[in-house]
Design an enzyme around this catalytic site. Structure first.
Site, PDB file in Angstrom:
ATOM      1  N   CYS A 194       0.807  -1.225   0.000  1.00 45.66           N
ATOM      2  CA  CYS A 194       0.000   0.000   0.000  1.00 45.66           C
ATOM      3  C   CYS A 194       0.839   1.275   0.000  1.00 45.66           C
ATOM      4  CB  CYS A 194      -0.960  -0.005   1.188  1.00 45.66           C
ATOM      5  SG  CYS A 194      -2.115  -1.386   1.170  1.00 45.66           S
ATOM      6  N   HIS A 210      -3.434   7.080   2.136  1.00 47.70           N
ATOM      7  CA  HIS A 210      -3.802   5.778   1.578  1.00 47.70           C
ATOM      8  C   HIS A 210      -5.204   5.437   2.053  1.00 47.70           C
ATOM      9  CE1 HIS A 210      -4.146   1.607   0.821  1.00 47.70           C
ATOM     10  NE2 HIS A 210      -3.901   1.243   2.064  1.00 47.70           N
ATOM     11  N   ASN A 242     -10.230  -0.203  -0.621  1.00 47.79           N
ATOM     12  CA  ASN A 242      -8.776  -0.123  -0.479  1.00 47.79           C
ATOM     13  C   ASN A 242      -8.150  -0.735  -1.730  1.00 47.79           C
ATOM     14  OD1 ASN A 242      -6.055  -0.560   0.105  1.00 47.79           O
ATOM     15  ND2 ASN A 242      -6.427  -1.183   2.219  1.00 47.79           N
TER      16      ASN A 242
END
Length: 333
Positions: free
Chosen positions: A112, A254, A284
């Site tokens: 990520c 993020h 996500n």
């Protein structure tokens, strides 16, 4: 003259198929209310059979070039956790499909945090004079590595890609990447992992364990580590840039979880309304998360020319990072 890497264009793409919380609730012990309350996610996009990470990356890359009014790049960097194949890298495929067959291209694997790691690599390539234009892409087909029976991960992740085109410019220009801070701690490798498919599994011998094919995450531990590391990294990069927290107009974190983003904002002392959010619509998307949020923020007007922007992420490795820039004037169409 001091060289800087300047954002000249952005682009984002998500596959057409939408999976709502209600659809997930039909096969998992969950509900729309449970998912929204704990993650802030209402829906996510997933690839259909036969669609690959490179498919998503190419589309996002082409959109970034179009947004910049550019016809190519001297270097392509793809951040991904879900490459088309373990070997070779996905970036050369992406470059070739975009007509960039003679340029260097490579992958970055930092889960990520991958986009920020790739952004730093692209920025260094520009400032060193190695390249004049660098296409930095974050792309994921995360649904392909999820255990369909695992409620804790299946509700969180989605697929998509985002890209920025960096060009050579000066630090005074809007869009210049002012600073990037990165960090890692390999002692936390098991917090976010896919155990199978690599040398570790193959060197053990014997039959692979089916469960090792899938992504696993210790959600509670990741939450606390992410908030702490993202806040620390953000303070570091703000200090190096010479900005106060109050100078930040937009926080593009993020898109892991709405609660994480708001917790980071609270730790920094930023009003929650300064956070750019698209997690409710895309989930996500790992390495694609930040560039997708940038593309969506440009499209809906959340990001405007002159905004002082802070980027920050935490991912597997463990890895983390933050960056500062002033948002440029880009076409929103």
């Amino acid at each position: 003259m001091t060289r800087a890497a300047v954002i000249a264009g952005v682009g984002g793409y998500v596959p057409p198929r939408v999976v709502t919380n209600d659809e997930l609730a039909q096969r998992l012990d969950t509900s729309d209310s449970w998912i929204r309350t704990r993650t802030g996610i209402a829906r996510r996009h997933v690839v259909e059979a036969g669609t690959t990470t490179s498919d998503l990356a190419v589309e996002a890359g082409l959109r970034a070039l179009k947004n910049a009014g550019a016809d190519g790049a001297d270097l392509v960097i793809v951040a991904t956790t879900t490459p088309d194949r373990p070997c070779p890298a996905t970036a050369p495929t992406v470059a070739a499909r975009m007509g960039l067959t003679d340029v260097p291209a490579y992958d970055v694997a930092a889960v990520c945090s991958g986009f920020l790691y790739a952004l730093q690599a692209g920025t260094a390539s520009v400032t060193s004079g190695f390249a004049e234009r660098v296409l930095v892409v974050g792309a994921e087909s995360f649904s392909t590595i999820l255990d369909p029976a695992d409620r804790t991960t299946s509700v969180i992740f989605g697929d998509g890609a985002g890209a920025v085109l960096l060009r050579a410019g000066t630090p005074e220009e809007p869009g210049a990447v002012l600073d990037v801070h990165l960090g890692s701690d390999g002692s936390m490798a098991d917090l976010i992992t896919v155990r199978g498919g690599g040398a570790e599994e193959r060197s053990r011998g014997g039959e692979p364990r089916p469960e090792d094919r899938y992504f696993r995450m210790d959600g509670k531990a990741v939450f606390f580590a992410a908030v702490r590391r993202m806040a620390q990294s953000s303070r570091t990069v703000l200090d190096r840039t010479g900005w106060e927290v109050a100078d930040v107009d937009r926080l593009v974190g993020h898109q892991a979880n709405t609660r994480i983003i708001h917790a980071v904002a609270e730790q920094l002392g930023l009003p929650p309304e300064r956070a750019v959010l698209n997690i409710d619509r895309v989930g996500n998307t790992s390495a694609a998360s930040i560039p997708l949020a940038l593309a969506d923020g440009l499209a809906d007007g959340t990001l405007s020319a002159g905004h002082r922007v802070l980027l920050t992420a935490f991912g597997g490795g463990a890895t983390w990072g933050s960056a500062t820039l002033t948002w440029p004037a880009l076409p929103a169409g």
